[in-house]
Design an enzyme around this catalytic site. Structure first.
Site, PDB file in Angstrom:
ATOM      1  N   GLU A   1       0.771  -1.165  -0.095  1.00  0.00           N
ATOM      2  CA  GLU A   1      -0.130   0.094   0.076  1.00  0.00           C
ATOM      3  C   GLU A   1       0.930   1.368  -0.034  1.00  0.00           C
ATOM      4  OE1 GLU A   1      -3.212   0.243  -0.545  1.00  0.00           O
ATOM      5  OE2 GLU A   1      -3.359  -1.931  -0.719  1.00  0.00           O
ATOM      6  N   GLU A   2       1.980   1.143   0.687  1.00  0.00           N
ATOM      7  CA  GLU A   2       2.885   2.451   0.528  1.00  0.00           C
ATOM      8  C   GLU A   2       3.477   2.517  -0.705  1.00  0.00           C
ATOM      9  OE1 GLU A   2       6.031   1.898   3.692  1.00  0.00           O
ATOM     10  OE2 GLU A   2       4.553   1.828   5.197  1.00  0.00           O
ATOM     11  N   LEU A   3       3.814   1.293  -1.280  1.00  0.00           N
ATOM     12  CA  LEU A   3       4.100   1.473  -2.637  1.00  0.00           C
ATOM     13  C   LEU A   3       3.430   2.128  -3.675  1.00  0.00           C
ATOM     14  CD1 LEU A   3       6.937   0.867  -4.183  1.00  0.00           C
ATOM     15  CD2 LEU A   3       5.942  -1.504  -4.748  1.00  0.00           C
TER      16      LEU A   3
END
Length: 169
Positions: free
Chosen positions: A79-81
Site C-alpha cells: 500500500e505504501e508502494l
C-alpha cells in the site's frame, strides 16, 4: 542528528521483519548522520494508522523502495508502494514530483517482473486473504502497477558476488 520538525526528505519503504535491524538500520543511520532527514516506520508513534505513513510519503522528496524476498508478505509495504507511485506521478503540492529509487535487496529484478518464487507466491497469498471492505481485484491491480512502476526506474541492486554483497547500479 537531524530534527524531525520538518517533513522527511527521504522515506524508506521496506519489509520490517526481514531488514529492520540490518541493512535498513545502517542505511537510516548513515542518512541521518549525513544530515538527511530520513524517515522509517519506527520514527512514527506506535499505533498510528497507514494514513500517517501516507502523509510522510507526501512530505518526502525521495522514496527508497527496498524490495526483498519477503516484501510481498506485507499489505502495508504494498500500500505504501502504491502511494509512492501516485506521488511520483504528481507533485502533491511540491515543486517537484517524488523521486523513487528502488533498491533490490538480494533479489533479482526478474523475480519481481515475473512474480517468481516466494516473492510471487507471497503476493498471491496476501491477495487471497479475506477482509472486511477489501476490494481484492482492485487491490491486486494497484499492487501490480506499483511493482511494474518500480521496475521501470533506475535501481540499485544489492547483489551477491564471490567476495560478498555489493551495491550496483
Amino acid at each position: 542528528m537531524v530534527t524531525t520538525s520538518v517533513g522527511p526528505q527521504v522515506f524508506i519503504n521496506f519489509r520490517g521483519e526481514e531488514l529492520r535491524n540490518t541493512f535498513i538500520s545502517h542505511l537510516h543511520y548513515r542518512l541521518r548522520r549525513d544530515g538527511i532527514n530520513a524517515f522509517m516506520d519506527k520514527d512514527e508513534d506506535a499505533g498510528q494508522d497507514l494514513n500517517n505513513l501516507f502523509k510522510r510519503i507526501e512530505q518526502s522528496e525521495i522514496a527508497l523502495a527496498v524490495l526483498s524476498s519477503k516484501y510481498t508478505e506485507s499489505h502495508w509495504c504494498l500500500e505504501e508502494l502504491v502511494k509512492i507511485k501516485e506521488c511520483s506521478m504528481k507533485s502533491e503540492g511540491r515543486n517537484n514530483k517524488l523521486l523513487v529509487i528502488p533498491i533490490f535487496y538480494k533479489l533479482k529484478t526478474s523475480t519481481v517482473a515475473e512474480l517468481d518464487g516466494d516473492f510471487g507466491l507471497n503476493l498471491w497469498n496476501l491477495w487471497r486473504l479475506p477482509g472486511p471492505g477489501r476490494d481484492r481485484d482492485n487491490r491486486i491491480v494497484k499492487w501490480n502497477e506499483a511493482l511494474e512502476d518500480v521496475l521501470s526506474k533506475k535501481a540499485l541492486i544489492w547483489a551477491e558476488t564471490e567476495t560478498g554483497y555489493v551495491l550496483v547500479l
